[in-house]
Motif scaffolding. Structure first.
Motif, PDB file in Angstrom:
ATOM      1  N   ARG A  18      93.548 -53.287 -90.195  1.00  0.00           N
ATOM      2  CA  ARG A  18      93.282 -52.123 -90.633  1.00  0.00           C
ATOM      3  C   ARG A  18      94.203 -51.487 -89.853  1.00  0.00           C
ATOM      4  NH1 ARG A  18      88.768 -48.775 -86.980  1.00  0.00           N
ATOM      5  NH2 ARG A  18      88.375 -51.495 -86.371  1.00  0.00           N
ATOM      6  N   MET A  19      95.325 -51.218 -89.228  1.00  0.00           N
ATOM      7  CA  MET A  19      96.662 -50.497 -88.515  1.00  0.00           C
ATOM      8  C   MET A  19      97.501 -50.550 -90.360  1.00  0.00           C
ATOM      9  SD  MET A  19      97.956 -49.221 -85.901  1.00  0.00           S
ATOM     10  CE  MET A  19      98.617 -47.947 -86.926  1.00  0.00           C
ATOM     11  N   PHE A  20      98.007 -51.981 -90.778  1.00  0.00           N
ATOM     12  CA  PHE A  20      98.625 -52.235 -91.780  1.00  0.00           C
ATOM     13  C   PHE A  20      97.854 -50.686 -92.892  1.00  0.00           C
ATOM     14  CE2 PHE A  20     100.498 -53.110 -95.752  1.00  0.00           C
ATOM     15  CZ  PHE A  20     101.813 -53.822 -95.584  1.00  0.00           C
ATOM     16  N   VAL A  21      96.826 -51.322 -93.002  1.00  0.00           N
ATOM     17  CA  VAL A  21      96.039 -50.761 -94.124  1.00  0.00           C
ATOM     18  C   VAL A  21      96.031 -49.375 -93.627  1.00  0.00           C
ATOM     19  CG1 VAL A  21      93.262 -50.160 -95.199  1.00  0.00           C
ATOM     20  CG2 VAL A  21      94.489 -52.735 -94.707  1.00  0.00           C
ATOM     21  N   THR A  22      95.663 -48.585 -92.952  1.00  0.00           N
ATOM     22  CA  THR A  22      96.291 -47.207 -92.480  1.00  0.00           C
ATOM     23  C   THR A  22      97.774 -47.101 -93.033  1.00  0.00           C
ATOM     24  OG1 THR A  22      95.193 -47.107 -90.477  1.00  0.00           O
ATOM     25  CG2 THR A  22      96.078 -46.144 -90.653  1.00  0.00           C
TER      26      THR A  22
END
Length: 336
Positions: free
Chosen positions: A144-148
């Motif tokens: 999710r951190m990368f997707v953000t």
């Protein structure tokens, strides 16, 4: 916001109808509809926010108004309000089942805290549930951190902002296929196989993203979204199957809370990393250069955490597939 009540209520309804074995079908159908809704929302939201699109439409409708950016600023908000009203009307059709020998006393706040504590203790002494939450929360938070940060990533693989909405819509549409694949995994493969499938897809995405290949680098971002979707799907499938009805909503809430806490933790780490990278003379404090350097850390962080999760699993739940089947059968017998 991390409540699992909605999901638990749906599973209870499916189980009460004798359709527990079809839970993966329900999740797949929900994921497909959600993907279609996201795709539609991203396209419509982008069009509604563009005066150059809305002005010809108002002219065609015979409306003598000048459409500016300020005029359309609130239109996506109005669209959200309309969709919320539709959902509210649909929710009025929900039927509360009559439970035999249920208490007519009003629920007490103390009872809610007691149930939360009981659910927490249950998770602590139930190895499979604990491992699912820990593994899921870790994978979810890192991905999710990368997707953000994908908008910054798209920029560095030479996509201009005008394409971001279309990319998001396309990835949302891909979720329709991802739902089918996720259903196949949980129906035909073991929890261990599913977990390592998620890890493999995510690792390919993380490693590939570090090369910042123009245009083709989009493939690695897509893989991250696929891994993210499978993680959410499998968490819902396994936890609902092994948790008894009385604490199901609370356990699902713990899953949501664990994911949010994991995301907050890696967010803090990423902020510290960014602060450190900004001080490196070679990067010169350039935002794009700092981001590109930070992406190199994702594969290492992810694989380190996965190794730790595997070690915890070998310690607490060395045979997860057997534990899952045993708990699933026990819950079925208890509720019947």
């Amino acid at each position: 916001s991390a409540s699992g009540s909605d999901e638990a209520l749906v599973f209870d309804s499916v189980e009460a109808a004798g359709m527990k074995d079809q839970w993966s079908d329900v999740l797949a159908k929900m994921a497909r509809m959600q993907s279609f809704a996201f795709m539609l929302a991203m396209v419509l939201g982008g069009l509604m926010y563009d005066p150059k699109v809305i002005q010809p439409l108002t002219n065609w409708l015979g409306m003598s108004i000048e459409v500016t950016q300020e005029t359309v600023l609130r239109w996506p908000v109005y669209g959200t309000l309309i969709s919320a009203m539709v959902v509210f009307i649909l929710s009025l059709r929900f039927v509360e089942p009559k439970k035999v020998n249920s208490s007519t006393d009003k629920p007490q706040i103390s009872a809610a805290f007691k149930q939360t504590w009981e659910a927490a203790k249950w998770i602590g002494r139930t190895p499979f549930a604990l491992i699912v939450i820990v593994a899921g929360a870790y994978a979810d938070s890192v991905i999710r951190m990368f997707v953000t940060l994908t908008s910054q990533y798209y920029k560095l693989i030479e996509f201009t902002p005008v394409y971001f909405g279309f990319i998001g819509a396309g990835i949302s549409g891909l979720g329709i296929l991802t739902a089918t694949f996720s259903k196949w995994l949980v129906d035909h493969k073991t929890p261990t196989f599913t977990f390592f499938t998620i890890c493999t897809i995510a690792m390919i995405g993380f490693i590939g993203a570090t090369f910042f290949i123009p245009y083709l680098g989009l493939i690695f971002a897509i893989l991250m979204f696929v891994a993210f979707s499978i993680t959410s799907f499998s968490l819902s499938y396994y936890l609902n199957h092994v948790t008894k009805s009385s604490i199901r909503a609370t356990v699902i809430s713990f899953k949501g809370m664990a994911g949010n806490l994991g995301y907050a933790f890696i967010g803090i780490l990423y902020a510290i990393l960014g602060s450190h990278l900004q001080k490196i003379p070679e990067l010169g404090g350039d935002v794009d250069a700092v981001f590109a350097a930070s992406v190199d850390y994702f594969p290492w962080y992810f694989i380190t955490g996965i190794v730790i999760v595997v070690l915890i699993t070998l310690w607490r739940c060395p045979r997860p597939t057997k534990a899952f089947r045993k708990m699933d059968n026990a819950v079925t017998d208890h509720n019947s």
